[in-house]
Design a protein around this motif. Structure first.
Motif, short mmCIF file in Angstrom:
data_model
loop_
_atom_site.label_atom_id
_atom_site.label_comp_id
_atom_site.label_asym_id
_atom_site.label_seq_id
_atom_site.Cartn_x
_atom_site.Cartn_y
_atom_site.Cartn_z
N UNK A 1 65.35 -89.73 25.51
CA UNK A 1 65.75 -88.74 24.49
C UNK A 1 67.21 -88.34 24.64
N UNK A 2 67.68 -88.24 25.88
CA UNK A 2 69.07 -87.84 26.13
C UNK A 2 70.07 -88.86 25.60
N UNK A 3 69.65 -90.10 25.43
CA UNK A 3 70.55 -91.16 24.97
C UNK A 3 70.68 -91.20 23.45
N UNK A 4 69.87 -90.42 22.75
CA UNK A 4 69.89 -90.44 21.28
C UNK A 4 71.05 -89.63 20.73
N UNK A 5 71.49 -90.01 19.52
CA UNK A 5 72.44 -89.22 18.75
C UNK A 5 71.71 -88.61 17.56
N UNK A 6 72.09 -87.39 17.19
CA UNK A 6 71.35 -86.66 16.17
C UNK A 6 72.24 -86.36 14.97
N UNK A 7 71.66 -86.57 13.78
CA UNK A 7 72.38 -86.30 12.53
C UNK A 7 71.80 -85.11 11.78
N UNK B 1 60.43 -73.23 18.82
CA UNK B 1 60.92 -73.75 20.10
C UNK B 1 61.07 -75.26 19.98
N UNK B 2 61.73 -75.86 20.94
CA UNK B 2 61.99 -77.30 20.90
C UNK B 2 60.86 -78.08 21.55
N UNK B 3 60.46 -79.18 20.91
CA UNK B 3 59.54 -80.14 21.50
C UNK B 3 60.12 -81.54 21.31
N UNK B 4 59.72 -82.45 22.16
CA UNK B 4 60.38 -83.75 22.21
C UNK B 4 60.23 -84.55 20.92
N UNK B 5 59.01 -84.62 20.38
CA UNK B 5 58.80 -85.50 19.23
C UNK B 5 59.56 -85.01 17.98
N UNK B 6 59.73 -83.69 17.85
CA UNK B 6 60.50 -83.16 16.72
C UNK B 6 62.00 -83.43 16.89
N UNK B 7 62.47 -83.37 18.13
CA UNK B 7 63.88 -83.67 18.38
C UNK B 7 64.17 -85.15 18.12
N UNK B 8 63.26 -86.02 18.55
CA UNK B 8 63.41 -87.47 18.33
C UNK B 8 63.47 -87.78 16.83
N UNK B 9 62.69 -87.06 16.02
CA UNK B 9 62.66 -87.29 14.57
C UNK B 9 64.01 -87.00 13.92
N UNK B 10 64.86 -86.22 14.57
CA UNK B 10 66.16 -85.86 14.01
C UNK B 10 67.25 -86.88 14.36
N UNK B 11 66.90 -87.90 15.15
CA UNK B 11 67.89 -88.88 15.59
C UNK B 11 68.29 -89.81 14.45
N UNK B 12 69.56 -90.22 14.45
CA UNK B 12 70.01 -91.18 13.45
C UNK B 12 70.18 -92.57 14.06
N UNK B 13 69.92 -92.70 15.36
CA UNK B 13 69.88 -94.01 16.01
C UNK B 13 68.44 -94.50 16.05
N UNK B 14 68.25 -95.75 16.42
CA UNK B 14 66.92 -96.36 16.47
C UNK B 14 66.06 -95.66 17.53
N UNK B 15 64.84 -95.25 17.14
CA UNK B 15 63.95 -94.51 18.05
C UNK B 15 62.67 -95.29 18.39
N UNK B 16 62.63 -96.56 18.06
CA UNK B 16 61.40 -97.34 18.29
C UNK B 16 61.03 -97.39 19.77
N UNK B 17 62.02 -97.61 20.63
CA UNK B 17 61.75 -97.66 22.08
C UNK B 17 61.28 -96.29 22.57
N UNK B 18 61.94 -95.24 22.10
CA UNK B 18 61.56 -93.87 22.50
C UNK B 18 60.13 -93.56 22.06
#
Length: 327
Positions: free
Chosen positions: A160-166, A174-191
């Motif tokens: 998750x730390x390697x992702x960039x967010x748009x 509050x923050x949870x991982x899957x919602x933060x990942x959904x905001x990424x503009x890079x490929x999240x398939x591996x995550x």
């Protein structure tokens, strides 16, 4: 090469449902945090002070209380601050820190409950060897219940730390991982794959331990029922209640991500969202304090001792004041 306008702050949109009743929500959540802290600290203090409670089962209960404090502290101070805030924003670094704290709380809670099921299995199925077995293993098991979640979740968080967010809107308080990942503009398939595998890794071993332990407990109780086994079986009741309470919270959390709950009232959605972070820490101390006589007696003695000390100190102050007024 793609250009991203990288986001470093996120907007927690669910706080806007509190706008009209901010003081009420603040007071309610402040009272909840005070109750959680008071209950769990009292339970930890009693188990720490009373040598009669330095048994494997009570040490595991103490760890459950510590984890309750950890989980509620990961949520409630930030929640109280955000209620009073006008922007309801959270920085990326703080969001990632909260994700780590909340997720490790959840995994630790389930791991402690799984270890407690093993403790009850040994107590019921091997009562004569219980102290010999658990006294040797309890410290290792406690270390495991904390190290395993704290280290295992780092693997998921690194991705998750390697992702960039748009995008910057998180539809929660509050923050949870899957919602933060959904905001990424890079490929999240591996995550996403790592996330799915981690769910299995963080839940299946604990589920197997719980079902295995209680299957054997039921088998032993059916085959050879006795007073000693009935007494040991009664100590399983608070543990089963704690598992049910936590499972309800997990079900609510999973249901929010899988079903459309937009039609529900705001207060209902908030309740479902916060259940697993508030109700286990607030109910577990009450469940164990009321269900287990030894803890209940020691808590009662502690409060009686404190009330006597307060009464005596007040009496001394009154006597000193009265004496000073005598000419």
């Amino acid at each position: 090469m793609k250009n991203f306008s990288e986001v470093t702050n996120f907007h927690l949109s669910d706080y806007y449902g509190m706008e009209d009743l901010k003081p009420l929500y603040f007071c309610v959540f402040l009272m909840i945090y005070i109750i959680i802290a008071a209950e769990n600290i009292a339970l930890i203090g009693v188990i720490y002070r009373e040598k009669s409670l330095h048994e494997p089962m009570y040490l595991l209960v103490c760890n459950l209380a510590v984890n309750g404090l950890y989980g509620s502290t990961a949520l409630l101070p930030a929640l109280l601050t955000n209620i009073l805030s006008h922007s309801h924003e959270i920085s990326l670094s703080f969001c990632q820190t909260q994700i780590y704290a909340i997720h490790t709380y959840a995994i630790t809670e389930f791991t402690i409950l799984a270890v407690m099921s093993y403790d009850r299995y040994v107590a019921v199925c091997y009562p004569l060897h219980y102290h010999a077995i658990m006294s040797q293993r309890v410290v290792k098991l406690i270390v495991f219940t904390w190290l395993y979640p704290l280290l295992a979740f780092i693997v998921v968080l690194i991705f998750t730390l390697q992702l960039q967010f748009c995008e910057r809107t998180i539809e929660k308080v509050y923050c949870v991982n899957y919602l933060l990942v959904k905001l990424a503009c890079t490929d999240t398939s591996v995550v996403n794959i790592v996330g799915l595998l981690s769910v299995a890794l963080y839940t299946f071993p604990q589920l197997i331990m719980i079902f295995y332990s209680y299957a054997h407990i039921l088998r032993i109780c059916v085959l050879s029922f006795s007073r000693s086994k009935l007494k040991a079986l009664r100590t399983c009741t608070p543990h089963l209640l704690a598992i049910i309470n936590y499972s309800i919270g997990c079900f609510f959390e999973i249901a929010q991500g899988r079903f459309d709950i937009s039609y529900l009232p705001y207060q209902t959605k908030l309740f479902l969202s916060l259940y697993f972070l508030i109700f286990p820490p607030i109910l577990n101390p009450a469940i164990y304090s009321l269900s287990i006589q030894l803890i209940r007696v020691q808590l009662f003695r502690l409060f009686c001792r404190k009330s006597r000390q307060v009464t005596n100190s007040r009496a001394k102050k009154t006597a000193v004041v009265a004496h000073s007024k005598v000419p």
